[in-house]
Structures are given as structure tokens and as C-alpha cells.
Design a protein around this motif. Structure first.
Motif, PDB file in Angstrom:
ATOM      1  N   ASN A 146       0.841  -1.192   0.000  1.00 14.84           N
ATOM      2  CA  ASN A 146       0.000   0.000   0.000  1.00 14.84           C
ATOM      3  C   ASN A 146       0.873   1.237   0.000  1.00 14.84           C
ATOM      4  O   ASN A 146       1.933   1.265   0.612  1.00 14.84           O
ATOM      5  N   THR A 171      -4.980   6.361  -1.339  1.00 14.65           N
ATOM      6  CA  THR A 171      -4.224   5.124  -1.135  1.00 14.65           C
ATOM      7  C   THR A 171      -4.374   4.221  -2.350  1.00 14.65           C
ATOM      8  O   THR A 171      -5.486   4.072  -2.887  1.00 14.65           O
ATOM      9  N   LEU A 186      -3.426   0.174  -3.531  1.00 16.04           N
ATOM     10  CA  LEU A 186      -3.123  -1.108  -2.914  1.00 16.04           C
ATOM     11  C   LEU A 186      -2.559  -2.080  -3.935  1.00 16.04           C
ATOM     12  O   LEU A 186      -3.050  -2.153  -5.070  1.00 16.04           O
ATOM     13  N   VAL A 243      -9.174  -6.347  -3.992  1.00 22.71           N
ATOM     14  CA  VAL A 243      -8.264  -5.318  -4.511  1.00 22.71           C
ATOM     15  C   VAL A 243      -8.134  -5.483  -6.020  1.00 22.71           C
ATOM     16  O   VAL A 243      -7.990  -6.607  -6.530  1.00 22.71           O
TER      17      VAL A 243
END
Length: 1000
Positions: A802, A819, A821, A866
Motif C-alpha cells: 500500500n 491510497t 493497494l 483489490v
């Protein structure tokens, strides 16, 4: 109150002067009078045959030109819209006055000449391709496919809008402009009944757009031809010999569409790609596009000027009056009045003008786009019968263009910030459904665009309605430029002049504006000003007869020179910023965007209105295997690219909400990491509206960095990866990376890779080509651009678990974060509904109107949900249930060669797009007439039948080895959920979460 009767252009004009509405008759706007006017959707159940067989070659029937390649000619004029010899030749062939064509495809130059043109190798300039004919054969109008008796049951049964070119397969051809999709001649036929009670009425079919050359037959009788693919046209039916009425009598309309050539250097599609309407009126009626409600409101008189062109067919001579009523959006009357009486007679159309009080009118603006409706009634004075009614959408504003104050809207100066566009979208080509157009308009506002340039042609009518109600200013642009195309300019202005969003008429684009004899500009000016005397004229290139000069991709010095030479001419940066990038292997476009937008900031320039472009489009790919453009801030499938956030920062976050030219969306802070997890080598780039920025990589905080250059990306260094077994996981074949160092000591790709490995952290990318040798170093992946040279190579990437970027204000408070990932192995498909969605300002449900469409996003995700950006999987879309169909696919990759109408598409950056359309019509007015009029029936077309309780549309996406995803698309039978009412309610969006939350 005072009346004035005067002649105008051979017509009788009755002008009613009304100083104020006090004491005048105000009609109840909530009670619309009954009218014989009926407009029935004519879109369903067409028969379609791809290709000209058995009816011969493209063109008008004969293209018998003598070859004059390498010659020059006298008495020729620039016909600049033809980018191939075939385009230039066919455009000449369809023109009965054209005897000569000359073309040079390298410089996009085509010339046409008439019977007085003389050609010889000694006449300069000579051109590499050309043809000449001594006589012009008659247009071919006899085809088997046009005959009423033809059995077309074997033809495909389709609905329009329909783009038959995008349904083809990509093929590596010499023509790079049109997306490597074969163009063709194709045919449409529709069998229909006309109600017996319509006999003796005025009946037309209105085509909003057919590309490119359309020839029309009714019951085998040739009726007309339309040669501009971007303007609409009407086909009158009631005067066709042999037209039939009643449920037992079938009529056939046949349309031959020649899309083998076009007028653009981009993908233009082909077919009946806009809607069609069957329109019935009484013999006395308002002429199509004949009502003009001028949006220009005089600040002193505050008068609303309404003109109406009225006509009649048949032998009657009724005494009529026109009633105009101005209605606000709540349905209340604002002003109304009635004209003097006029006697109608066939062959003598008349124009009536009524001036209404605008004292209580609220002005239209970007922040508050107040709209009104003008209810027009054509009434028989003697009997009180209503002959015709129309509702015209209208808005009123005051505009002014001056060099010293730039453009003013309602007295406030505005610096334009906007985008150019082309009319195509993944999966559907140029037949874009209305709700997708709404999505495009909302996306423009979300990145700060309050100006929409129609490049390089008029668009479909629904788009202008969206711009009106959303408060987006527009530049309406004609396509073909030359004396033979004055009629197209006239048609565009007449159709679009009621829209308050349009503030300028544009003649032409760039090199296409060039004419040898400069006779065209004045004629275009006359065409525009005779219909709309108040809006200025402009062009995105050099020509005459202009009020405003637009310059394309010009530097500051060009504007400075022009202003010095013509100090009283208003200027605008009408096109700029062809900055190419994709979501994967993004290129750094910061310098391009910053520098090319800068002329719009000059004090005597009204801004930058035409950034090229908001969305990618088919065509202009610059070389196979690329088949689409790369200029857009959003890709062809509607996914945002990293540089879209540069505009969010510079045109939204950094612009005051008090700015009169800023869309009325909230001013949110921007923090955005521009790199994907699988593309980070030694640094990441971050956009931030804060005073300082901090990067946290895999849990390890970095130093705070001061934002010293607001609006531009901050480069944050990350630790070089620890290389294992000389591994370079990022493939860099067929691209060239900038900023590397040459290593002349190695001679093979393997030696180059080993040398990079031995160099340790100082080398994260290696590349090798036979002629160029070995290049290696620490360049960022954003420096890598597609190359035709045979480069091989690879790069190392940081293993991202991350990365978080934090933005701080001047007090040290966190004001934003973003953010990204890192993902594990792909495990499943995930589905989201992008359109309709509150996150895109496009509503909450599809309406069962036979046309509405949804954009579904499929994401490849790991077990934790993700996004997996560096794995390619094939995704299959399908409708599992409900009133819908899959109509197209895409993924935003400019190298995608999957058929647009397939159900299967590879992911690109972890994403894919499915486009789904309703196949049930429950809301169109006069649906009973559709059932009565349409003859063909079949399961593949829209059903305009009765609607009770209707299920939502259930869709799914699957891929071998991955968990299948399911999604429900809500549907509605309420007209309030149609795209236009949704747009009206979404002017002041609370935000555009689609951009903020986007991953990929």
C-alpha cells in the motif's frame, strides 16, 4: 400595443410589438390545448443489409473519371474535408457541378473544379491523385433494394440508432484515420402502416442524422438525397404518389447509406445513427425548426422575441393566429400574447413575430441555468380550431464579446475552460445513447469544463438539451466548408438557434477553413445572420466573415502577433493540448497541458475552450495496431486517465466557487497518486491541493514535502526494489523509455539485461534495439511511449502493498488522502453500475423507453477485493434476465481489436466495460400508434407493448477460473427518470464520486 406588417424575403411578416404583458391575455400554461400534432418514434423494426450487393459499387452510380494524377488545374477550390483520394473522388462524384478532383492525402488537401476547370501537367501545383470527367451522368436512382416488392425477410431486423461500421472487424489498412474499420454502402428498409385518419394531413419522417450520403425511396419512388451526415432532414410522405393508408396497406421506406467516404480525419461511423420520428400535423402547421425564441435578452428592453414560420398544404385558405405563451419550469405563465390574423395559402409560407415581456425572466447562467418553455399555438380564427402546437425549450441571457473584457455573460467576465469532443464511444461507435451523453457532460463539469466545443460538426439534438439544463456553454461547429455547403451551415443554425448554451457559430476547423478565393466566409455569414442576427460567427482557423477568431494549438506568440495586427478582434484559444497518454504506461503530460493552455490566460484572449479532448475516440490512432486516439482525459470506455485529475486540481480545486465560469460543484481538496501499483520504479507522482505532502510506502512514512508549484505533480522518491534472480517483471516491448543511458559495451538483449542487473539500484529499466543498442538506467515508466522501432526490454517495479499520500494545509492538518493497494492473484470479477448512478450524476434507474442504456464496469479483483491491474483476463458479459440486451463492449485500450458487438473482452488495467440497453418501450407517447404503424415484428427488437410489473435487468460477467459476478440494473417507467429530467435536477451536484473513488 402596436402592430406592423412588412414583407421579408418574399414572405409576409407580422410583427406584434408588446411593451409589457400587463393587461394582455395570459393563457393557462398548465392546460396544453389538444393538437393534431403526433410524433411517433420511427426507430424500431428496420430491416438492414450490410454491403451494397446486389446493387453495385459505392458512389452515385457512376464514377467514370479520367486519370489526371500528377496534373494541376485552373478554376478549382479547396474541398478540404477529404483525407483520401477515394473521399475526394466520391465527394466530387455526388456533386452534379463537379467535373474535376485533385487530392494529396499527405497534407489533407482536396480540390474540386467545375466544367470550366482546365488541367495539365504544366499547371502548378500538381497533385499526386486526380480525375476529370467531361460530363456528369445522372444520379442513379434505380436499385433492386429500393423496390417496394422486394422480399427483405432475410435481412437483419434492427433498431436505430445504428452504426454499422463499428460492428465490423478491425483490419490493418493504409487509412489510419478511421480506426481501421472497413467502410461500406448499406441499406435500410422499414415497412409501415399509415393510420386511415391521417389521410389529408401533413406527414413527414424526420431523420436526426444519417451518415454519410442518404438516398430515400418511398414505395419504390425515389424521393430525395441528403449529403451532410451531421444535419437532420425531413422526408415528406403525404405527397408521395401511391402512398397508402390503413392497416391493410403497407408502405416501405428504403434508405441507401453510402459511408464508404466521409468528411473527417477521424472515425465517423455509418448508418442511421441518430433517432427517427414519424410526424403528423394538420395541413396548417408550424414549419420544422421554424420557431425561433431568441436567447439574447436585451438588458434594457428585456423583450423576448419569438418568430414562427407557418405553412399549409392543400387548397384551404384559413384565417389563423399564433399564440405564444412563456412558461417557467413550475408550469406558471410568465407572459403571453396573440398575433394579428394571417391568411394561409399553399406555397406561401409566412413568418409571424411576437415580442413578449421578459421583465420577470431569470437569466440563464453556468451556476443557475434557468430554463423556460414557450408554448406555441396555431389557431383557426373562424372556428376556434387548434391546428398545431409546439413546446420550445428556451433560456435567456445577455452575452458580449470585447477585446478588453473578453466574453461577458450577464455582465460578468468569464475565462473559458472547456474541451473539444468527438462523437464516438466504445461498443456503440457514433450511435451513442442519450444517458451516455449525459455522463460525458457531467464528466466535463466534474473536471472543471464549463464549455463544450462541438468538434468538428453539429451533434445530436439531445446533447444540446443537456448542455442547456446543466449550464455548459457551447461552440456549435459546422462540418463541410465551401460554397456548396452553405445549406449545411443554414441547417445547423436553424436547428440549434433556440439553445441558450450556444454562444457562437463556427464555420470550420483548422486547414479545412482555407479557401482559394475567400468567397465562402461571407456566404456562411449571411446564412447564419439571416437566421440568428445576434450570435457572433467564428472559426477554428483562418477564414473571413468572422466576428471572433479562434486559433488552434497556437503559442502565446501567435496570439500576440494576431492581436497586434487586429487589435479589435476578440480572440479565443479554440483548440489546444493534444496530450497523449493511456491508463497503463501513462505518459507525463503535465508540461503539455500547462504550456498549451497558457495562451488562454492572456488578457485579450477569452480562455481555453477546446482542450483536445475530454474522451478518446475511434480513429486518429497514428498507426496500427492502435485503433483509437489517446488524447482524452477519459478513455474510450469512459474510465478516467491520470491527467484528468490535473484538470480537477487546476480547474476546480484551485478556482474560486465565486468564479462565474466555474461549474457549481463543491470545491473539494485533491490528493491523487497518478501511478498504478504495478508501474512504480523509483518514484511516484502525486497531485495535491495542499501546502505539503507526505508519502507512506508499505507502512513506512517518508518526509513531508512542501508543495512549491501549486497545480503541478509532486515527484516523491521510493526505495529501489531488491532484485531477486535478476528479475524484471514489467515487460517493455514495443515502447521507448526516455532518460536512459547508452551502454555501448553490450551487443545483445541478454547482455543488456545482465548489465542492468549487475548495476544494482542504479538500473531499473533496460531496453535494446538492433540499431539503437542497449539503453539502461532509472527512468520512470511514465517516460515510456509506444514506438514503431523493435525495442525489447523490461523494468523492475516496487512491490506495493500500500502507498498512501497525505495532503496537509498550512497548519499541518490533514486535508486529503489517497491510497493505492497492491493486489495478489486474480480471484473474481466484480461489477459496478457507473451509469445510471448518483456517483456520475446520471440518475438511479434506466427508463423503459426503448433506448436507455447503462455502463457497467467489470473489475478483476483478488480475494481481498483489490483491483488486479497487471493481469489480463477475458471477461464475458451476458444478460441473465429482464428487459435488456448487451449492445457493446470495451476496455479503454487503444489497441483493443475485439469486435465492438462481441460479448467477450480482455481486461485492461483490470477493467472492462459492458454496455446494456433496454429492449422494452413503456413510456413513449403514442405507443398505441407505434404498434399500429410498425409492420415487422421479432424478438430481437424493442417491444412497445403493454407494460405491467417489469423486472430489473440482471447481468453477469464471468471468466474461466474466476468467481462470476452478478449485478442488477434498476429500471423505471417514470418519465421523471429519463436523462433530461435527471440532468435538470443535477445542476448543483454534491460531488462526482466516480472520479474520487476510481481505481484503475
Amino acid at each position: 400595443m402596436m402592430g406592423l406588417v412588412m414583407p421579408w424575403h418574399g414572405q409576409l411578416v407580422v410583427v406584434l410589438l408588446l411593451a409589457a404583458c400587463a393587461g394582455c391575455m395570459v393563457h393557462d400554461a398548465n392546460i396544453a390545448p389538444e393538437s393534431p400534432r403526433v410524433s411517433v418514434p420511427f426507430d424500431y423494426r428496420w430491416r438492414f443489409q450490410f454491403g451494397p450487393s446486389p446493387d453495385g459499387a459505392p458512389g452515385p452510380g457512376s464514377t467514370d473519371f479520367k486519370d489526371i494524377s500528377g496534373q494541376g488545374c485552373t478554376n478549382i477550390e479547396h474541398n478540404p474535408h477529404r483525407v483520401t483520394p477515394t473521399d475526394c473522388m466520391l465527394a466530387c462524384a455526388y456533386n452534379q457541378d463537379c467535373h474535376v478532383w485533385l487530392q494529396d492525402s499527405k497534407i489533407r488537401v482536396c480540390y474540386h473544379g467545375g466544367v470550366d476547370s482546365k488541367c495539365s501537367p504544366s499547371i502548378t501545383p500538381t497533385l499526386p491523385a486526380g480525375g476529370q470527367r467531361s460530363s456528369v451522368p445522372p444520379l442513379r436512382t434505380s436499385y433492386e433494394n429500393a423496390k417496394q416488392s422486394l422480399n427483405d425477410n432475410s435481412w437483419d431486423l434492427i433498431d436505430v440508432p445504428h452504426d454499422f461500421v463499428v460492428a465490423g472487424n478491425f483490419k490493418n489498412m493504409s487509412d489510419t484515420h478511421h480506426s481501421y474499420l472497413p467502410r461500406n454502402v448499406s441499406w435500410y428498409r422499414k415497412s409501415f402502416h399509415l393510420p386511415i385518419d391521417w389521410k389529408g394531413s401533413h406527414i413527414t419522417v424526420y431523420f436526426e442524422g444519417v451518415f454519410h450520403v442518404a438516398q430515400i425511396w418511398v414505395n419504390g419512388q425515389y424521393v430525395q438525397m441528403h449529403t451532410c451526415g451531421y444535419t437532420g432532414f425531413t422526408v415528406r410522405l403525404d405527397n408521395v404518389t401511391g402512398i397508402l393508408y390503413g392497416n391493410d396497406s403497407t408502405n416501405v421506406i428504403a434508405v441507401r447509406v453510402d459511408a464508404t467516404f466521409g468528411s473527417g480525419h477521424w472515425y465517423e461511423g455509418g448508418g442511421i445513427y441518430r433517432r427517427t420520428h414519424l410526424i403528423h400535423t394538420s395541413p396548417a402547421h408550424f414549419v420544422h425548426d421554424g420557431v425561433f425564441v431568441s436567447p439574447e435578452l436585451d438588458p434594457l428592453e428585456k423583450t423576448v422575441r419569438v418568430t414562427a414560420e407557418i405553412d399549409i398544404i392543400g387548397s384551404g385558405h384559413p384565417l389563423v393566429t399564433v399564440i405564444a405563451t412563456l412558461v417557467d419550469m413550475s408550469g406558471e405563465s410568465v407572459a403571453s400574447n396573440e398575433s394579428y390574423n394571417v391568411t394561409l395559402a399553399e406555397g406561401f409560407p409566412q413568418t409571424v413575430t411576437v415580442l413578449l415581456s421578459g421583465a420577470h425572466v431569470k437569466v440563464w447562467s453556468i451556476q443557475s441555468p434557468h430554463m423556460y418553455s414557450v408554448m406555441m399555438v396555431l389557431k383557426d380564427v373562424s372556428h376556434g380550431t387548434i391546428f398545431d402546437t409546439l413546446h420550445i425549450s428556451a433560456g435567456f441571457r445577455q452575452t458580449e464579446w470585447k477585446v478588453d473584457t473578453n466574453f461577458k455573460l450577464n455582465g460578468d467576465s468569464i475565462k473559458f475552460r472547456g474541451f473539444s469532443h468527438h462523437n464516438s464511444f466504445a461498443g456503440v461507435g457514433v450511435a451513442i445513447p442519450d444517458r451516455i451523453h449525459l455522463f460525458r457532460a457531467q464528466a466535463s463539469r466534474a473536471v472543471g469544463g464549463s464549455f463544450w466545443r462541438m468538434s468538428h460538426n453539429p451533434y445530436l439534438p439531445a446533447l444540446y438539451d443537456f448542455l442547456d439544463v446543466l449550464g455548459i456553454i457551447s461552440w456549435d461547429e459546422n462540418r463541410d466548408y465551401g460554397l456548396e455547403y452553405v445549406g449545411a451551415m443554414h441547417d445547423m443554425v436553424k436547428r440549434d438557434r433556440n439553445h441558450p448554451s450556444i454562444v457562437v457559430w463556427s464555420y470550420c476547423n483548422e486547414v479545412e477553413c482555407e479557401q482559394i478565393y475567400n468567397k465562402t466566409g461571407p456566404q456562411f455569414r449571411i446564412a447564419a445572420k439571416s437566421l440568428d442576427p445576434q450570435r457572433p460567427t467564428a472559426a477554428n482557423g483562418p477564414t473571413n466573415g468572422l466576428d471572433i477568431q479562434g486559433l488552434s494549438h497556437a503559442k502565446n506568440t501567435s496570439f500576440e502577433d494576431f492581436h497586434q495586427q487586429y487589435p479589435d478582434m476578440p480572440l479565443v484559444l479554440s483548440e489546444c493540448c493534444s496530450c497523449e497518454t493511456q491508463r497503463l504506461l501513462r505518459q507525463d503530460t503535465t508540461t503539455c497541458m500547462h504550456d498549451q493552455n497558457s495562451p488562454g490566460l492572456l488578457p485579450y484572449v477569452s480562455g481555453s475552450l477546446g482542450v483536445w479532448t475530454l474522451f478518446d475516440y475511434y480513429g486518429e490512432s497514428h498507426g496500427f495496431p492502435s485503433v483509437t486516439s489517446s488524447y482524452g482525459n477519459f478513455d474510450l470506455a469512459g474510465f478516467p486517465k491520470p491527467h484528468a485529475y490535473w484538470y480537477v486540481l487546476n480547474w476546480m480545486a484551485m478556482i474560486s466557487t465565486d468564479d462565474y465560469g466555474r461549474p457549481p460543484l463543491p470545491s473539494n481538496h485533491v490528493t491523487r497518486i497518478l501511478d498504478l501499483p504495478g508501474e512504480i520504479t523509483t518514484r511516484v507522482e502525486v497531485l495535491s491541493s495542499g501546502a505539503a505532502l507526505q508519502l507512506i510506502v508499505n507502512g513506512k512514512p517518508g518526509d513531508k514535502v512542501e508543495v512549491t508549484n501549486p497545480g503541478e505533480p509532486i515527484q516523491a522518491k521510493v526505495d529501489a526494489p531488491e532484485r531477486v534472480n535478476c528479475s524484471f517483471p514489467r515487460n517493455l516491448t514495443s515502447v521507448q523509455c526516455r532518460g536512459l543511458d547508452h551502454n555501448g559495451n553490450v551487443k545483445t538483449p541478454g547482455q543488456c539485461k545482465s548489465a542492468c542487473c549487475d548495476a544494482g539500484p542504479s538500473c531499473v529499466i533496460w531496453q535494446f534495439a538492433e540499431k539503437q543498442g542497449c539503453w539502461m538506467g532509472t527512468a520512470d515508466l511514465s517516460s515510456c511511449e509506444p514506438s514503431e522501432d523493435p525495442w525489447v526490454g523490461a523494468g523492475d517495479i516496487v512491490t506495493v502493498k500500500n502507498i498512501t499520500a497525505l495532503s496537509f494545509d498550512t497548519t499541518g492538518k490533514v486535508i486529503g488522502s489517497h491510497t493505492i493497494l497492491g493486489a495478489a492473484q486474480a480471484s473474481a470479477i466484480s461489477l459496478e453500475l457507473d451509469v445510471p448512478s448518483p456517483d456520475t450524476g446520471t440518475g438511479t434507474a434506466l427508463v423503459l423507453d426503448g433506448h436507455d442504456a447503462a455502463l457497467v464496469k467489470a473489475s478483476v479483483v483478488d480475494a481481498a477485493g483489490v483491483l488486479v491491474t497487471d493481469q489480463v483476463v477475458n471477461i464475458t458479459f451476458r444478460v441473465a434476465g429482464g428487459p435488456g440486451a448487451l449492445i457493446g463492449i470495451g476496455n479503454g485500450d487503444n489497441h483493443l481489436h475485439a469486435n465492438a458487438k462481441s460479448d467477450n473482452v480482455p481486461s485492461y488495467g483490470g477493467l472492462a466495460r459492458g454496455i446494456f440497453q433496454v429492449n422494452l418501450d413503456c413510456v413513449s407517447k403514442h405507443r398505441d400508434r407505434i404498434v399500429q404503424i410498425d409492420v415487422d415484428h421479432g424478438p430481437t427488437t424493442v417491444n412497445p407493448g403493454a407494460c405491467g410489473t417489469v423486472d430489473s435487468i440482471s447481468v453477469e460477467a464471468s471468466s474461466p477460473g474466476l468467481q462470476t459476478a452478478h449485478l442488477t440494473i434498476p429500471v423505471s417507467t417514470s418519465a421523471e427518470d429519463l436523462p433530461l429530467p435527471v440532468a435538470k435536477k443535477s445542476v448543483a451536484l454534491e460531488g462526482f464520486p466516480f472520479l474520487t473513488n476510481f481505481a484503475g
